[in-house]
Design a protein around this motif. Structure first.
Motif, mmCIF file in Angstrom:
data_model
loop_
_atom_site.group_PDB
_atom_site.id
_atom_site.type_symbol
_atom_site.label_atom_id
_atom_site.label_comp_id
_atom_site.label_asym_id
_atom_site.label_seq_id
_atom_site.Cartn_x
_atom_site.Cartn_y
_atom_site.Cartn_z
ATOM 1 N N VAL A 77 0.850 -1.190 0.000
ATOM 2 C CA VAL A 77 0.000 0.000 0.000
ATOM 3 C C VAL A 77 0.886 1.241 0.000
ATOM 4 C CG1 VAL A 77 -1.749 1.309 1.269
ATOM 5 C CG2 VAL A 77 -1.870 -1.189 1.206
ATOM 6 N N LEU A 78 0.551 2.199 -0.845
ATOM 7 C CA LEU A 78 1.223 3.494 -0.890
ATOM 8 C C LEU A 78 0.213 4.566 -0.549
ATOM 9 C CD1 LEU A 78 3.624 5.403 -1.715
ATOM 10 C CD2 LEU A 78 2.650 5.349 -4.039
ATOM 11 N N GLU A 79 0.521 5.380 0.451
ATOM 12 C CA GLU A 79 -0.313 6.554 0.702
ATOM 13 C C GLU A 79 0.455 7.805 0.293
ATOM 14 O OE1 GLU A 79 -3.312 8.745 3.823
ATOM 15 O OE2 GLU A 79 -1.780 7.423 4.668
ATOM 16 N N LEU A 80 -0.190 8.628 -0.500
ATOM 17 C CA LEU A 80 0.382 9.893 -0.975
ATOM 18 C C LEU A 80 -0.158 11.038 -0.120
ATOM 19 C CD1 LEU A 80 -0.095 9.283 -4.800
ATOM 20 C CD2 LEU A 80 2.009 8.980 -3.478
ATOM 21 N N PRO A 139 8.372 6.616 -7.366
ATOM 22 C CA PRO A 139 7.948 5.525 -6.479
ATOM 23 C C PRO A 139 8.892 4.339 -6.597
ATOM 24 C CG PRO A 139 6.094 6.389 -7.749
ATOM 25 C CD PRO A 139 7.329 6.986 -8.342
ATOM 26 N N ARG A 140 9.078 3.599 -5.503
ATOM 27 C CA ARG A 140 10.025 2.487 -5.480
ATOM 28 C C ARG A 140 9.553 1.280 -6.284
ATOM 29 N NH1 ARG A 140 14.040 2.769 -1.652
ATOM 30 N NH2 ARG A 140 13.900 4.499 -0.158
ATOM 31 N N CYS A 141 8.235 1.108 -6.405
ATOM 32 C CA CYS A 141 7.713 -0.095 -7.054
ATOM 33 C C CYS A 141 6.269 0.157 -7.471
ATOM 34 C CB CYS A 141 7.792 -1.295 -6.101
ATOM 35 S SG CYS A 141 6.771 -1.110 -4.609
ATOM 36 N N LYS A 142 5.636 -0.891 -7.983
ATOM 37 C CA LYS A 142 4.204 -0.860 -8.252
ATOM 38 C C LYS A 142 3.485 -1.358 -6.998
ATOM 39 C CE LYS A 142 5.034 0.154 -12.598
ATOM 40 N NZ LYS A 142 4.800 1.510 -13.155
ATOM 41 N N TYR A 143 2.373 -0.747 -6.681
ATOM 42 C CA TYR A 143 1.661 -1.065 -5.450
ATOM 43 C C TYR A 143 0.307 -1.701 -5.756
ATOM 44 C CZ TYR A 143 5.177 1.704 -3.052
ATOM 45 O OH TYR A 143 6.367 2.168 -2.565
ATOM 46 N N ASP A 144 -0.192 -2.463 -4.790
ATOM 47 C CA ASP A 144 -1.515 -3.066 -4.933
ATOM 48 C C ASP A 144 -2.621 -2.039 -4.699
ATOM 49 O OD1 ASP A 144 -0.588 -5.855 -5.290
ATOM 50 O OD2 ASP A 144 0.126 -5.608 -3.227
ATOM 51 N N TYR A 145 -2.360 -1.118 -3.775
ATOM 52 C CA TYR A 145 -3.324 -0.069 -3.454
ATOM 53 C C TYR A 145 -2.590 1.263 -3.316
ATOM 54 C CZ TYR A 145 -6.493 -3.897 -2.319
ATOM 55 O OH TYR A 145 -7.254 -5.040 -2.387
ATOM 56 N N ILE A 146 -3.218 2.313 -3.820
ATOM 57 C CA ILE A 146 -2.715 3.671 -3.638
ATOM 58 C C ILE A 146 -3.835 4.478 -2.999
ATOM 59 C CG2 ILE A 146 -1.856 5.757 -4.767
ATOM 60 C CD1 ILE A 146 -0.773 3.973 -7.008
ATOM 61 N N LEU A 147 -3.507 5.185 -1.925
ATOM 62 C CA LEU A 147 -4.486 5.946 -1.161
ATOM 63 C C LEU A 147 -4.120 7.426 -1.156
ATOM 64 C CD1 LEU A 147 -4.555 3.673 2.031
ATOM 65 C CD2 LEU A 147 -5.897 3.382 -0.065
#
Length: 233
Positions: A77-80, A139-147
């Motif tokens: 998960v990535l939160e911006l 971003p370091r990688c591809k994420y499953d979820y971005i919030l």
């Protein structure tokens, strides 16, 4: 547990040149899924990310009502524009490997809130705090979820950078949740870009709405092709 995610926003303040810059702090003691969920907030001139905004409460309500307690186990998960960290840390309570990102001025308070709550997170979760400047850092990688909660505002350039960051951090399977407060202005720049590259899953965004606050759910279009550039005259 419904009352646990009712967010108390700190008041705004008026300030004039020549006056001391006011600073207000608060400590919110909450619960999330039956566990302590406590957050420090501050009001400082020009730093919106030090406060919790009400649209975060809608996101927590969705996580409570639509997800089971282990719903994010095994997910990146990535939160911006994380700010105080309330939304991203909620996913850690549900097992996420979450990366919380913001500008460097916000990170000390964010790290403080992570330390306050980490002992209560899911045993399979992990939490990283990083600076991520849209339009600059990758971003370091591809994420499953971005919030993202209440981060769709600013100049057209900033909104383009936000879109580019989401695009770079996602693949065809990534789900993007954006909590948004309707304000008007240049925000439509962002949503126009998103709707070109992503499918808006409309069936998911109607339930969690409170007045002018709502949640959008996006997924990348699998058949999308980059438009061919046309030579200028």
């Amino acid at each position: 547990d419904k009352m646990s995610f009712v967010v108390t926003e700190l008041p705004s303040f008026a300030w004039s040149p020549g006056q001391p810059k006011p600073k207000t702090a608060a400590f919110e003691e909450r619960t999330f899924r039956g566990k302590p969920f406590n957050f420090h907030q501050e009001v400082q001139l020009g730093l919106h990310g030090l406060r919790i905004w009400a649209v975060s409460g809608l996101m927590l309500q969705m996580f409570t009502e639509e997800w089971n307690a282990d719903g994010f186990v095994g997910s990146r998960v990535l939160e911006l524009g994380t700010g105080c960290g309330i939304v991203g840390l909620a996913t850690a309570y549900m097992g996420a490997q979450v990366t919380l990102t913001d500008i460097k001025e916000i990170l000390p308070l964010l790290e403080k809130n992570v330390a306050e709550n980490f002992q209560h997170t899911h045993q399979k979760s992990s939490v990283n705090v990083e600076q991520l400047l849209w339009g600059s850092d990758k971003p370091r990688c591809k994420y499953d979820y971005i919030l993202g909660c209440d981060i769709v505002y600013g100049s057209q350039r900033d909104l383009r950078y936000l879109f580019d960051t989401i695009d770079e951090a996602s693949d065809d399977n990534t789900i993007v949740y954006m909590g948004y407060e309707l304000r008007g202005g240049d925000e439509q720049t962002f949503f126009r870009l998103m709707k070109e590259r992503f499918d808006l899953l409309k069936e998911e965004n109607a339930k969690y709405r409170s007045g002018d606050k709502l949640i959008f759910k996006f997924r990348k279009k699998k058949d999308w092709k980059k438009p061919e550039s046309t030579p200028s005259d």
